[in-house]
Structures are given as C-alpha cells and as structure tokens.
Design an enzyme around this catalytic site. Structure first.
Site, mmCIF file in Angstrom:
data_model
loop_
_atom_site.group_PDB
_atom_site.id
_atom_site.type_symbol
_atom_site.label_atom_id
_atom_site.label_comp_id
_atom_site.label_asym_id
_atom_site.label_seq_id
_atom_site.Cartn_x
_atom_site.Cartn_y
_atom_site.Cartn_z
ATOM 1 N N CYS A 71 17.074 -4.216 2.149
ATOM 2 C CA CYS A 71 16.800 -3.479 0.911
ATOM 3 C C CYS A 71 15.860 -2.305 1.143
ATOM 4 O O CYS A 71 15.769 -1.407 0.313
ATOM 5 C CB CYS A 71 16.252 -4.402 -0.164
ATOM 6 N N SER A 333 5.749 -0.981 11.003
ATOM 7 C CA SER A 333 4.998 -0.608 12.201
ATOM 8 C C SER A 333 3.495 -0.668 11.961
ATOM 9 O O SER A 333 3.013 -0.610 10.827
ATOM 10 C CB SER A 333 5.393 0.814 12.619
ATOM 11 N N ILE A 334 2.782 -0.740 13.071
ATOM 12 C CA ILE A 334 1.315 -0.711 13.030
ATOM 13 C C ILE A 334 0.851 0.610 12.419
ATOM 14 O O ILE A 334 -0.007 0.649 11.537
ATOM 15 C CB ILE A 334 0.773 -0.835 14.481
ATOM 16 N N GLY A 335 1.466 1.705 12.882
ATOM 17 C CA GLY A 335 1.059 3.038 12.418
ATOM 18 C C GLY A 335 1.333 3.204 10.932
ATOM 19 O O GLY A 335 0.492 3.721 10.182
ATOM 20 N N GLY A 336 2.506 2.756 10.487
ATOM 21 C CA GLY A 336 2.846 2.865 9.064
ATOM 22 C C GLY A 336 1.810 2.151 8.210
ATOM 23 O O GLY A 336 1.362 2.662 7.175
ATOM 24 N N ASN A 337 1.408 0.982 8.661
ATOM 25 C CA ASN A 337 0.414 0.213 7.918
ATOM 26 C C ASN A 337 -0.904 0.987 7.832
ATOM 27 O O ASN A 337 -1.492 1.142 6.751
ATOM 28 C CB ASN A 337 0.205 -1.143 8.631
ATOM 29 N N ARG A 408 -8.856 -14.374 5.580
ATOM 30 C CA ARG A 408 -7.972 -13.750 4.584
ATOM 31 C C ARG A 408 -7.729 -14.806 3.525
ATOM 32 O O ARG A 408 -7.348 -15.953 3.828
ATOM 33 C CB ARG A 408 -6.748 -13.289 5.336
ATOM 34 N N PHE A 782 17.371 -21.389 -15.422
ATOM 35 C CA PHE A 782 16.119 -21.970 -15.911
ATOM 36 C C PHE A 782 15.843 -21.620 -17.374
ATOM 37 O O PHE A 782 14.703 -21.529 -17.800
ATOM 38 C CB PHE A 782 14.936 -21.544 -15.018
ATOM 39 N N GLU A 1246 15.138 -31.201 -16.178
ATOM 40 C CA GLU A 1246 13.863 -30.647 -16.646
ATOM 41 C C GLU A 1246 12.676 -31.613 -16.567
ATOM 42 O O GLU A 1246 11.571 -31.198 -16.210
ATOM 43 C CB GLU A 1246 14.020 -30.157 -18.089
HETATM 44 C C1 LIG Z 1 6.668 -7.316 1.363
HETATM 45 C C2 LIG Z 1 5.561 -6.692 2.145
HETATM 46 C C3 LIG Z 1 4.406 -7.411 2.375
HETATM 47 C C4 LIG Z 1 3.361 -6.841 3.074
HETATM 48 N N1 LIG Z 1 2.223 -7.565 3.280
HETATM 49 C C5 LIG Z 1 1.196 -7.018 3.967
HETATM 50 C C6 LIG Z 1 -0.007 -7.732 4.207
HETATM 51 O O1 LIG Z 1 -0.136 -8.872 3.801
HETATM 52 N N2 LIG Z 1 -0.998 -7.117 4.894
HETATM 53 C C7 LIG Z 1 -0.870 -5.845 5.370
HETATM 54 O O2 LIG Z 1 -1.776 -5.340 6.004
HETATM 55 N N3 LIG Z 1 0.257 -5.143 5.154
HETATM 56 C C8 LIG Z 1 1.271 -5.690 4.467
HETATM 57 N N4 LIG Z 1 2.413 -4.965 4.245
HETATM 58 C C9 LIG Z 1 2.465 -3.573 4.658
HETATM 59 C C10 LIG Z 1 3.256 -3.380 5.939
HETATM 60 O O3 LIG Z 1 2.489 -3.780 7.014
HETATM 61 C C11 LIG Z 1 3.628 -1.943 5.986
HETATM 62 O O4 LIG Z 1 4.552 -1.690 4.956
HETATM 63 C C12 LIG Z 1 4.241 -1.521 7.299
HETATM 64 O O5 LIG Z 1 3.429 -1.825 8.362
HETATM 65 C C13 LIG Z 1 4.531 -0.045 7.252
HETATM 66 O O6 LIG Z 1 5.208 0.297 8.422
HETATM 67 P P1 LIG Z 1 6.578 1.074 8.366
HETATM 68 O O7 LIG Z 1 6.946 1.351 9.757
HETATM 69 O O8 LIG Z 1 7.578 0.351 7.587
HETATM 70 O O9 LIG Z 1 6.131 2.377 7.626
HETATM 71 P P2 LIG Z 1 7.012 3.366 6.778
HETATM 72 O O10 LIG Z 1 7.321 2.744 5.472
HETATM 73 O O11 LIG Z 1 8.145 3.835 7.577
HETATM 74 O O12 LIG Z 1 5.942 4.497 6.553
HETATM 75 C C14 LIG Z 1 4.858 4.302 5.676
HETATM 76 C C15 LIG Z 1 4.171 5.654 5.412
HETATM 77 O O13 LIG Z 1 3.459 6.067 6.549
HETATM 78 C C16 LIG Z 1 3.971 7.294 7.075
HETATM 79 N N5 LIG Z 1 3.929 7.102 8.528
HETATM 80 C C17 LIG Z 1 4.506 6.060 9.192
HETATM 81 N N6 LIG Z 1 4.156 6.125 10.492
HETATM 82 C C18 LIG Z 1 3.361 7.216 10.633
HETATM 83 C C19 LIG Z 1 2.671 7.797 11.732
HETATM 84 N N7 LIG Z 1 2.737 7.258 12.947
HETATM 85 N N8 LIG Z 1 1.903 8.874 11.513
HETATM 86 C C20 LIG Z 1 1.839 9.438 10.277
HETATM 87 N N9 LIG Z 1 2.468 8.938 9.203
HETATM 88 C C21 LIG Z 1 3.213 7.827 9.384
HETATM 89 C C22 LIG Z 1 5.319 7.434 6.471
HETATM 90 O O14 LIG Z 1 5.686 8.775 6.330
HETATM 91 C C23 LIG Z 1 5.153 6.762 5.126
HETATM 92 O O15 LIG Z 1 4.582 7.631 4.206
HETATM 93 C C24 LIG Z 1 3.475 -5.521 3.548
HETATM 94 C C25 LIG Z 1 4.643 -4.789 3.319
HETATM 95 C C26 LIG Z 1 5.681 -5.360 2.615
HETATM 96 C C27 LIG Z 1 6.920 -4.574 2.348
HETATM 97 S S1 FES Z 2 15.877 -7.970 -1.898
HETATM 98 FE FE1 FES Z 2 15.189 -7.386 0.048
HETATM 99 S S2 FES Z 2 13.505 -8.657 0.365
HETATM 100 FE FE2 FES Z 2 14.050 -9.078 -1.706
#
Ligand SMILES: Cc1cc2nc3c(=O)[nH]c(=O)nc-3n(C[C@H](O)[C@H](O)[C@H](O)COP(=O)(O)OP(=O)(O)OC[C@H]3O[C@@H](n4cnc5c(N)ncnc54)[C@H](O)[C@@H]3O)c2cc1C
Ligand code: FES
Ligand code: FES
Length: 1318
Positions: A71, A333-337, A408, A782, A1246
């Site tokens: 999704c 990714s780590i960076g995205g986070n 946490r 439900f 139920e």
């Molecule tokens: C259901 C769910 C639960 C989660 N729970 C947690 C949690 O408990 N704890 C926690 O810490 N995190 C949590 N996360 C966050 C998750 O760790 C981040 O969504 C993920 O790490 C982002 O990485 P990505 O590669 O998908 O980033 P993307 O979605 O691809 O990018 C995120 C943003 O960062 C930008 N970006 C990405 N990489 C770079 C880069 N290298 N340099 C500059 N800009 C960049 C993108 O342009 C975008 O704006 C959760 C996410 C989801 C969806």
């Molecule tokens: S529909 Fe993708 S995780 Fe819920």
C-alpha cells in the site's frame, strides 16, 4: 528503459504510469491478484503484504526475498523485481500452499480478510530462516505475525498455524486442528501436517537479464529518476526546478504517516547509490548508508562480533526490532526515518538511539559531503526544505566499560505502535560502590517535543557525582524541567513521568545493592516476553454427525490464498465510477454551499450528489431499523460532525477520495441553536429517544425496602464508559450496477441485505422488485456492517441510478472511522445497599446513554444493558435509563451492544462494594451469584430449567482448572516481593441473554446429487456457512442411503440474494447461525419426507442397496420437487435464553510505564452442544480479545465539535499478538440436552466478549496494590497525587490511565521515602 516486473511469474510491462501509483493500486486494478487487501493504506495492518525478490546478476542468484507492504510501495520502485502474492504461493487451481492448508486446518481464518497477509508474513519468516541456513524457531514464528492485525480470531490459532512450522515446537502444545485427533502420538501428529520444504522462489527468466543498474526509467514517461552515484544524484538535484518538485524516495513508508497529497514533479529513487546502501565496519565504527533498510541495519548491528562493547549494538538492534512492524522495517530506511525526525518532527526511535550512541551523519550539501554530530543534524534547518541529502550514519564503537540501555513505552510491546516516549542512555561509571558517574549521555524522544534531545543539564549534574538516592532524586527533578511536551501533546504529564521512570530504571540498579553490574551492562530484572501457550478443551459430539464435529471452516484455504471474493474483488467494468463521501465538520449548522478548494473541480470528478439529487418519487433515506429511518444526506442543516453531506463521484477511488478532501463546505451557524454535545446537555434540553416498553425491562423487587435492609450504602457514585470502533478489516464497501427498466443490482458488504434492499428502493422511489442486493461474504462486521452499511450501498445505488454507470465505493479508513458511530458511551450514577457480609440488598441505577443523532437501534439499549447486569442477585433493582439524542454521530450495535456495558457496570459496583468493606472481591461476587430461585426472580421465564443454570458449576470448575486459589496466594506473595511490578487476579461471571429470530432457508438438490443452500444469515467470519453445511449434511443424511454420509463436501452455501430468498433480516445478536441451521434442517425434513416414498420403493427394487446419486437421479426422473424453502419462526415462549461463562485473568502492571500485561486468562463457557466446537472456540477467543480491546486499549473519542478524533492505525490500537494473554486456556462446557435449542446448541458470538472484564478487574486489583504501596512511601505531602484506595479505573484502562492511577510521581515518592529512611 521501460518499467518491467513480474507478479506470480507473470510479466508486466508498463508503458507509462503516474509515479505516485502504489503497488497495491496496480495489483488490485490491473491484475487478477486480489489477495492484497487494502485495510489501512498506512503500513499499519499487514493486509496488503507481498513478497518481493530481487536478482543479483553477478552472482546469478536471488539476492533478496523479503516481505513488504504494497500500500505504500511505489510501483516504479519495483522495476526488475519479482512479486509474489498469497495466491502466487498456491491456489485452488494449482493446489494450496502448506501455509494455506495449515491456516485452514488450525482454524486460523474467520472473515479471511487479514489471512493472505498473515500467510505472507509467515512465508517471509520461513524464507528469512532459510536464508540464514537455519530453521524457524517458535519465537520467530510467533513474532512473524506481530505486525499484522486481525480483528476476528484473537490470534491464538494463527500463532498455532505459524508455530507448526517451527523446528523447536512441542507439537502437543498446538491447539485444536483438523490434522490429528486427541490422543494421537507425536509421530502421527507430525506426519499429519501438510509437509513443507522451503523452496527459494524461482525468479522469472525474462527478468534475470534485465539490467536495472545504470539504466533509469524513461523520465518523460514515468517522472522517475534512479541515480546510481552520488554525483548523479547531485546532478539530478541541481536539475530539479524547485525544491518542492522533487521527492527522494527509498521505501516511501513515510507516506503512511504524512499521507502526502502533494503531487511531485519528479521522484528520485536513492536506493541504488552504493555509498547510500552500504554497511561498513572497521573496528572503530560502523557506517550505515542512509538508504539501508531498518531490517538490514538490525542484521548488521546484530552481526557485530568480537568486541566487548558490541552488546551495545545488539541492544540498539533489539530496540529497532520494535520499530513499526517487520514489513515497514523491510522497506523503510534509516535515512528516511532520520529525515522525517529532523524535518517533520517525527517521533523517531532511531534518532534517540543514535543520540545516546554519540553517532554522526554525513550530509550531501551541493557537491560537498559534510560530517555532523547527530544532535547538530537534528537541530539544523530541515533537510526537506533544501536540496541536502543524508548519505550515511556513523556509529562509533563505544569503550568497553560503557553501560547502555534503551527504553520505549508503547501501547503494544512488540507490535506496531509509536512510543509515548523513548530513551537511550550510555554511561561510564567507576566500578566500586558507591558508583561514581564518570560520563553519561542521556537521550529522550517521542515525548511530544519537536525532536529527540539530550538532557545535557542532567548529564552535567550527574557527571562526577557519587550515585545515591538523593543524587538520583535531584537528577529526576531536573529532568522534569527539561522534558516539555508540546502544547497539544496528548498525555503530556504521563510522558514526562515515563522519562523520569526510564532514568530511574537505568540508575537505580547502580544505587541499590541488590543489583549488580556484570560484563559491562546493567543487570536489570529480565523482561523477556514468554511464548504464548494455550490449550482448549472441547468435546466433539457425534450424536448428530457431522453436526458437532470440528469441521474446517468453509473456504478457509481460499481465504488464505486470497481467492475468496469480497465486494471490492469483483472485477469492475471499464466505465465504473467511484464514490467518496463529503462529510460535515460542524455539529449543527446551515449548509450554505459545497465547492472545491480554489473553486477548481479536481481531476477525474464526474458529479457531486446531495439530497437534491434524490428522485422526486424517492426519499432522503440512507438507513432504517424498526425504530425508523435515517437520512442519506444532511439537507439544509447538518445535524452532527461526520454527517454525510454529499457524494463525490469520480473516475477512480483515488480521485474521489482526493476530491472529497478538497471539498469546501460553507456553514452558517446564525440563528441555529447550540448543538447538544453531551448527555448532560441532552438532559437539560429533554432531548431523548422514546423507548418502547418492550425494550424497557421491569424493575425487580422493592428497592426502598432493600435500601432499608442495607447495613452500608454507597450513594451517588458516578462513572462513565466510552465508545469503541469496529475496526472490521474490510472497510465499508458497495458496488451498484444500473440494470434495464430502472432496476439496480447492488453488491454490498452488509449484515442486513434485506434492509439495504428496502432502503435503496425507498430512496430511489422504485418498487422493491426492481432492486437486488447480493452479499457473498463480509470482511468482518461486529455490528458495524448492519445499519451503517446501508447508506454506503444506497449512495452507490443513487449514483448508479442517476449516472447510469456502475458506481463503487471503498471507504478509506479515516472516513469510515468518522462515520461509524461505534459503541454507545454512557454515564452511570448509582446507589447501592449491602450488608457487612457483602450481600447486596438493593441497586438504584440512573443511566444516560449517548445515542447520537439518529435512533438507529439505540432504543434497544435499556433492554440489552439490563440483561447481563442482572447476573447478580441485587436483592432489588430499579433503574432509570435515558437514551439521549445528541448532535453526535449516531451510535449503533457493536458486538454485545449494551450487554458488555451492563455486565461491566455490575462488576464495577461489586468492586466498589468489596473495596468499601475491605473484603475480597471474589468472595463478594460469590455471595451474590444467583440461586436458581433468585435467577427466576430476575429473569422470569427466560431463566429456563434448573439444570440449564450452569453458572455455579462453571464458577467452581474454573476455580479448579485455573488453580484460582493457589494463584491468588502467589499473586499476594509476588506483590510483597516486588516494588515496581504488581499483579492482580480476578474471576468474573457472565449471564448473557440472546433471542432467536425468524430466519429463512432453502435447500435444493441438483441433478448430480450436489446440494446448494441459501440462508438468510450472512457469513461474516462467524462460521455460519460451515454450521449450515454441517446441518444440511445431517438433515439429508437422514435418508441413510449410501453416500449420504459423505454429503458434506457436496454441499455449497451460496451468496445471499435478496430477490432469491426474502426476509433475511439482520445477521446479529449471536443467534443467526443457529436460526439459519434450524431453517435448513426444516428444509431437509421436507425434502427427506418428499423422497421417502421413492426411497421405499427403490429399496425394495434394489434389495436394500440404494445410493444417494441413484435416488436423486430417480427423483429427477419422477419430478419430485427437490427444492424446499422455509421461514423458521422460533417459539415465542422459548425464543430467549441465557448463556453462561466465567473468566479468570491475571495481569501484571508495570508501575513505571503503566503497561498491563495479561499473564493468563482461563475461560469456561457453556455452549450447549456445540454445532462446531472449532468455530465456537474461535468465536469465544475472538470475542474475548475484542473485549480486551474495549476494556484496555481502544480510545474512540470526539473533539469539541463532536468529530471523531482517531483516524486509523496510528491512533487506534486494537489488540495484536503481543497484547493477548500469554497463557490462554479455553474450555467449552458441553452442557448436554437443551430441549428448546437447535440440536441443544447455544450461542457463542457475543457473550464471551463480556468476560474480558476479568482483565480490567485484575488490572484494578494490581493498581490497588500499587496505591497501597505508594501510601507506605509517603514521606511528606509534596508530590501527592491523591492516591487513596478509592478509585474508579476508567475504560479503556490504557497505559497513561493505569500509570496515572499508580502515581505519576511514584519514582519521586519512592526516592523521597528512601531519603527519609536515611
Ligand atoms: C506503520 C509504521 C510504523 C512506524 N513505526 C515507527 C516507530 O515505531 N519508530 C520509528 O522510529 N519509526 C517508525 N516508523 C517510521 C519509519 O521508520 C519510517 O517511515 C521509515 O524509516 C522511512 O524510511 P523510507 O525509506 O520509507 O522513507 P521515505 O518514505 O522514502 O522518505 C521519507 C522522507 O524522507 C526523505 N528522504 C528519505 N531519505 C532521504 C535522504 N537520505 N536524504 C534526504 N531526504 C530523504 C523523503 O524525500 C521523504 O520526504 C513507522 C513507519 C510506519 C509506516
Ligand atoms: S493496507 Fe497496507 S499495511 Fe494496511
Ligand atoms: S480473520 Fe482476521 S480479520 Fe477476520
């Protein structure tokens, strides 16, 4: 280069595509593979999972096989990859996969909507184990589904199916299944499981040669760029016209949180740049590229060996394993986070960990790559507002004498939940007692501040200090001033107290001698998560074979493979349009206009329909119950926030949803009276729904007299109960097709198609014979798919009728949550009288029920509440129940509507009575259980016969099976020995009244001897079809001819069609299965009767050997009518009956965080002679776990305007596998003969939900212990948080609530006590 990939081995070449298209959108609309379900669209549920395989051309092998959510994954990012969905693992044509077969055999699928995702999760875990050349372990099996949501099963059977693949499983620990019988040897058990050998997915040949590297997708067709080096990335960034026009992407999981609406000019996939996807280590540090996924980073940290300090990396890895869920970690990714944490205030765990580890990051700024400390990075201007890129993270190897710990606190321990707060600490101390703090790094995050921070003031204070209680006390006080959650942060004080608790938890082992330091890390009490263990005792009965057998659920394997068809899986015609509701955000206001933002009609929009579009001959009606109709759309005035104002119809669901978001509604509140937003307001303005005497039970006995007899009283006690959302995994959905001659055919995911049908006809102003509503199966109901499904189907029908095009609506989760209404919140005030031995003498109860704006089924609430509340002998009982009409969304029947509240109200009062007497609450419960005489007084004729009153028997039985007395003593001991953890144990009885209703059925025998069955009841996951199938096999088996004993496989129950079988009614109230069974049994009696003369004649001719097929052939030849239908109408005098059960739960509360862990639950439930014990067991466990959600986790609230606040999986937490009881024992009492019941069976859907109150009561008991202890610490009156012994534990008892009652200042109080002692 062209976008090319494979799905289940099939080749897909996409010529051009909007780069924001997700893999899920593509799979569901462009392929026949529908096993990927959309349940949240935000990475929070696992319904959409697929396996992704990537190929390494150099090594000529699959380099990665992992599971991701579809999704959020963007289609362009899977270029060159091979995708496998659940139907790709196996299917009905090629043969099911052993995972599918085991899910079916362990009864692990109910509605089946979550099941394909569960199967993929398990497959992914097996694949991971195989990659490591090891085998899956029990822990891995259990954790494999920790991120997946299931609302039906209660997870226990799912875990069993998973564990059956584990190498270290004790096969005898696995629950009821269809593979072996009780008493079989271990060898037989093992052999009977569908065999499994992990085979690496074959990678399609045509993709092996596809060179992805250095060959970007054609920019003009895809607007997607894939740089393969930092310099290429630099050029790409420079070429972008403006900073907003580019989106860097790795996993795109961030879109699950921020749900970006902006349409970017171009997407830049940064996951193929070597510098950004490498992991390097050199003995001094570990470097992790920014595009490395969290899963890979965890593996790398875990692999770090050889140095004394590598335990720190392992601790970081272990913390990171609780981030999101495994499929988010696999692509995020780590960076995205970190970028989300830095630029968008995302509450990151990784940022906190890196702060404590003193990490640095490398940032690409123009052509330059700059190294900065993580803290400076977090504090610098947003990377997202510039063209800077995070390249990599560097974590130094700590010195070997460092201590490290991370924390946490989240609503789910290993599942999918953001923390209320997190922390990570590293420290160096001198190794002599008292310990001297040499240096420390203290990082805190996710507490509601802008970003993760270092508590530098506290660090400075501690450095160089000898650690003592008073030093820690000062540190904690300083910390309170530093942890400052933002203004709108929910539970701000709780989060502060968590930070304090974490700091305390880290340091107190260094201060208190009972704890030591060994191998360089703090030797804290072990907090490991024990495995789930379970057992079920069920009796199969062969009296009415195959009724009574634990037959596998109809279509379970189909559900697992994802081939079972739900409404949204029906292939749409090319001209199909899609609808989305525009809803009101004001509670009571005139609607002046509905336009779109900037007065520009958004792309794809065809029409916007309001009440004005309803045909002149029709009516503005969207639902109806016996209490009257509800409108489809608000007319000139909106009555509540969340009310439907209009339906926007567009070419795709995405466009419809987007347009609905962009809608601008202009309101006018001039000359409109104030809305009624509370039950108190409703009372002031006498705004009530009328309740017919039929639904208003009579008082019992003389309350005045009872009060006089009381030796003690509690007067004017008050408490409230909140709401609950259904969280069916399949959102509301319908598909309407216009037909000839003004007719309309509607596929609706509804528990009440008959009513949907009638509402559509009335709305369109056409005869009912011009409407046809078809429902095959519902992905969880439900109660939420009864009344609330009607407007969805009606709106689609209206649009289809008007536009003469097919119209479909698949509600997004947010809108669904806003409109669903959910359970009724209520306020109770009571006076209760009792004797000093705990015997109750009288209860006077006043209740204000918030019914919302439409009557729906709310006028039944007084009756439903008072049923289970009468489970105790109150002496005398009187009540005044008002069903309040407010300007809030109308509440509807949610599983055990009113009953769960009624049963809980009784428990809450009993708890307070026991508390005020200082008595053991279990003894007070026992004292007030009904005798058969008092049962008859409170329930009149519904009480049934004496031998049917099994509650006292269940009460005693569970005492033995759960070792209740012994464990209650153990709990006492535990509480004496433990300071920061307290336990409680509680036994709760239930009496739940149900009513049978008239239900139709038809059984038809086809010429080949196979049988087709139609029933009024709808298969919503409760196993109705399976029980019906068994009943027909039993009924036709009465012919006793050869082959009739094997009829089960030849019977098919088919979808409900309101023109085929009328008067289907509601599937609700727990009795639809038995009613449908009785209806088909009666049909079978008719058919057997019709066949009898022929049978007798043929028996004579064939000398006694007559086969089923011969009989049916002959019956066709002689034109015997082989289709029989009936409307089963239960006897009025016995249509209502009582169900009994008892639950015992033991809970452990962590005083620092407020987490309540359910250690064990034992349930014993009287199911009569179960029609199918496996199905009934599933109902009991599923209902119990849904009850845990209501009592402990799920907050469904409205804001000051009455608009629902929760929007999806981020803020609405249903139980996951890590929240269910660690030990879960369920027993079905086979209570023998019940002459007025359907083959002696009783309901199970139920009533067991009510038993979850035992978890709440056990939590209350643990909190009581914590408060008692807290009083003993009292050193002075400062920081007093009013923790006396009289308290009400709210529902739900979430972590902040529990912590609040245990004491938000418990750490300070404890330390003060210690300081005072000295
Ligand atoms: C259901 C769910 C639960 C989660 N729970 C947690 C949690 O408990 N704890 C926690 O810490 N995190 C949590 N996360 C966050 C998750 O760790 C981040 O969504 C993920 O790490 C982002 O990485 P990505 O590669 O998908 O980033 P993307 O979605 O691809 O990018 C995120 C943003 O960062 C930008 N970006 C990405 N990489 C770079 C880069 N290298 N340099 C500059 N800009 C960049 C993108 O342009 C975008 O704006 C959760 C996410 C989801 C969806
Ligand atoms: S529909 Fe993708 S995780 Fe819920
Ligand atoms: S079976 Fe899991 S959601 Fe219904």
């Amino acid at each position: 280069m062209e976008l090319e990939f494979a799905v289940n081995g099939e080749r897909f070449n996409i010529n051009s595509v909007d780069p924001s298209t997700t893999l899920l959108e593509f799979l569901r609309s462009n392929t026949p593979f529908k096993s990927v379900k959309l349940a949240c669209g935000e990475g929070g549920c696992g319904a959409c999972l697929v396996m992704i395989s990537k190929y390494d051309q150099e090594l000529d092998q699959v380099k990665e096989e992992t599971c991701i959510n579809s999704c959020l994954t963007l289609l362009c990012s899977i270029n060159g990859c091979s995708i496998t969905t659940s139907e790709g693992l196996g299917n009905a044509k090629k043969g099911f996969h052993p995972i599918h077969e085991r899910f079916a055999g362990f009864h692990a699928s109910q509605c089946g909507f979550c099941t394909p995702g569960m199967c993929i999760s398990l497959y992914s875990a097996l694949s991971k184990a195989h990659d490591k050349s090891s085998s899956l372990t029990v822990t891995e099996a259990e954790r494999s589904v920790a991120g997946n949501l299931c609302r039906c099963t209660g997870y226990r059977p799912i875990v069993d199916a998973c564990k059956s693949f584990a190498c270290d499983v004790d096969i005898e620990d696995l629950g009821i299944n269809s593979f072996w019988k009780k008493g079989d040897t271990k060898e037989v058990m093992l052999k009977s499981l569908p065999p499994y050998n992990h085979l690496v997915t074959t990678f399609p040949e045509f993709l092996k040669k596809k060179k992805v590297g250095n060959n970007s997708l054609d920019l003009s067709r895809y607007r997607w760029t894939t740089p393969f080096s930092v310099s290429e990335l630099h050029s790409t960034l420079r070429a972008g016209k403006s900073k907003d026009s580019l989106k860097l992407v790795v996993g795109n999981t961030g879109a699950g949180y921020y749900k970006d609406e902006e349409r970017f000019e171009r997407y830049v996939d940064i996951s193929h740049i070597p510098e950004m996807s490498m992991i390097k280590r050199d003995g001094k540090r570990i470097e992790i590229g920014a595009a490395v996924t969290i899963s890979k980073a965890i593996d790398a940290l875990n692999e770090e060996e050889g140095s004394k300090s590598c335990f720190i990396f392992k601790k970081m890895a272990s913390h990171m394993e609780r981030i999101g869920n495994h499929f988010v970690r696999n692509s995020g990714s780590i960076g995205g986070n970190l970028v989300m944490a830095q630029g968008r205030k995302f509450p990151s765990d990784i940022a906190t960990l890196l702060l404590a580890a003193d990490a640095s990051v490398y940032v690409l700024n123009g052509r330059e790559t700059v190294k900065v400390k993580i803290q400076d990075f977090l504090e610098s201007p947003s990377v997202l507002d510039s063209k800077r890129v995070l390249v990599k993270v560097e974590i130094p190897l700590p010195t070997c004498d460092s201590l490290f710990e991370s924390y946490r606190a989240a609503p789910r321990s290993i599942g999918n939940a953001l923390p209320y707060a997190n922390a990570a600490f590293s420290a160096r101390v001198s190794h002599q007692e008292p310990f001297m703090m040499d240096e420390c790094l203290l990082a805190f995050g996710s507490y509601g501040g802008d970003r993760s921070i270092r508590a530098k003031e506290v660090e400075r204070f501690l450095n160089g200090k000898l650690l003592s209680h008073s030093v820690l006390y000062e540190a904690v006080s300083l910390l309170r001033g530093i942890i400052v959650p933002g203004r709108d942060t929910l539970h701000a004080e709780y989060r502060k107290s968590l930070a304090v608790g974490f700091l305390f938890d880290f340091f107190y082992p260094l201060i208190e001698r009972s704890h030591r330091i060994c191998n360089g890390h703090v030797d804290c009490p072990v907090k490991s998560l024990p495995f789930l263990s379970s057992s079920q005792q069920v009796l199969e009965s062969n009296e009415f074979q195959p009724v009574g057998e634990a037959v596998v659920k109809v279509g379970a394997a189909l559900q697992a493979s994802g081939e079972a068809v739900f409404v949204d899986d029906i292939p749409t015609l090319p001209d199909c349009l899609h609808g989305a509701f525009i809803y009101s955000t004001e509670p009571l206001a005139k609607i002046k206009s509905v336009t779109f933002s900037g007065n520009v009609t958004p792309a794809g929009v065809f029409a916007v329909l309001t009440f004005k579009d309803i045909p002149k001959t029709g009516q503005n009606i969207g639902s109806k119950t016996i209490f009257g109709p509800g409108p489809l759309f608000a007319d000139e005035i909106t009555q509540y926030a969340g009310q439907r104002i209009a339906l926007v119809v567009a070419d795709t669901q995405k466009h419809a949803d987007r347009a609905a978001k962009l809608a601008v509604v202009e309101y006018d509140t001039k000359n409109v009276e104030e809305p009624i937003l509370t039950v108190e307001d409703a009372v002031k303005r006498s705004s009530f729904f009328e309740v017919h005497p039929m639904f208003y039970p009579e008082p019992v006995g003389d309350v005045l007299k009872g009060m006089k007899e009381a030796e003690k009283k509690i007067l004017l006690a008050e408490f409230r109960l909140g709401s609950q959302y259904f969280f069916y995994m399949e959102p509301q959905t319908a598909l309407a097709l216009p037909d000839e001659d003004n007719c309309v055919k509607v596929f609706s995911s509804s528990q009440a198609p008959e009513y949907v049908h009638s509402v559509i006809a009335t709305c369109l102003g056409i005869q009912e014979n011009s409407v046809r509503v078809i429902t095959r199966r519902v992905g969880g109901g439900f109660g939420g798919k009864a009344v609330k499904s009607m407007p969805v189907a009606t709106a689609c029908a209206l649009a289809a009728h008007k536009l003469q095009r097919p119209v479909k609506m698949y509600m997004n989760r947010k809108t669904d949550m806003i409109m669903a209404g959910g359970r009724h919140p209520m306020k109770m005030t009571y006076n209760v009288g009792f004797r000093s031995d705990g015997k109750l003498t009288a209860l006077e109860l006043t209740m204000l029920i918030d019914a919302g704006n439409e009557a729906d089924v709310s006028p039944i609430m007084p009756r439903n509440i008072m049923g289970p509340l009468r489970k105790y002998d109150w002496g005398a009982l009187s009540f005044d129940v008002k069903v309040c009409k407010t300007n809030l969304p109308s509440r509807t029947a949610m599983r055990a509507p009113g009953e769960v509240q009624g049963s809980y109200i009784a428990e809450s009062i009993i708890e307070n009575v026991a508390s005020s007497l200082g008595m053991d609450v279990d003894a007070v419960r026992k004292t007030n259980l009904h005798s058969y005489e008092s049962l008859k007084k409170f329930y009149k004729h519904i009480a049934g016969e004496l031998d049917e009153y099994t509650l006292p028997l269940l009460w005693d039985k569970v005492e033995i099976s759960s070792e209740f007395k012994k464990r209650a003593e153990m709990v006492k001991e535990f509480n004496q020995c433990n300071v920061w953890r307290k336990r409680g144990i509680s036994r709760v009885p239930i009496i739940h009244q149900v009513m049978q209703r008239a239900t139709p059925g038809r059984v038809s025998i086809l010429s080949d001897g196979s049988v087709v069955v139609e029933v009024g009841g709808i298969e919503i996951g409760q196993g109705l079809w399976t029980k019906v199938q068994q009943m027909v096999a039993y009924g036709l088996g009465m012919t006793k001819c050869q082959g009739s004993e094997k009829l089960l496989e030849r019977i098919r129950v088919v979808q409900s069609d309101t023109l085929g079988l009328i008067q289907g009614g509601f599937t609700a109230g727990s009795t639809t299965s038995e009613n449908s069974c009785e209806a088909v049994r009666l049909c079978c009696v008719i058919l057997v009767e019709r066949l009898k003369p022929l049978m007798e004649q043929m028996m004579v001719e064939k000398l006694g050997s007559l086969t089923w097929n011969m009989l049916i052939q002959q019956a066709y030849a002689q034109s015997v009518n082989l289709s029989a239908s009936t409307l089963y109408k239960p006897e009025f005098s016995s249509m209502e009956y009582l169900n009994y059960g008892v639950g015992v739960s033991e809970v452990e509360v962590d005083i620092v965080t407020g987490r309540a862990e359910i250690l064990r639950s034992d349930i014993i439930y009287d199911c009569g002679k179960s029609l199918n014990p496996a199905v009934d067991l599933g109902q009991i466990e599923g209902a119990f776990v849904q009850g845990i959600g209501f009592f402990m986790m799920e907050e469904y609230t409205t804001d000051e305007k009455g608009l629902v606040m929760q929007q999806g999986t981020w803020d609405y937490k249903i139980p996951t596998v890590d929240t269910i009881p660690k030990q879960f024992y369920v027993e079905l009492l086979n209570s023998g003969h019940h002459k007025n019941r359907v083959l002696s069976s009783k309901a199970s859907g139920e009533p067991p939900l009510l038993l979850a109150a035992s978890v709440h009561c056990a939590t209350r008991s643990a909190i009581k212990e914590a408060r008692k202890q807290s009083l003993s610490w009292k050193c002075n009156d400062e920081n007093s948080d009013g923790s006396g012994m009289d308290f009400e534990l709210p529902v739900p008892a979430t972590m902040p609530v529990v912590k609040g009652l245990c004491g938000l200042y418990s750490v300070e109080k404890y330390l003060e006590g210690k300081i005072c002692e000295k």
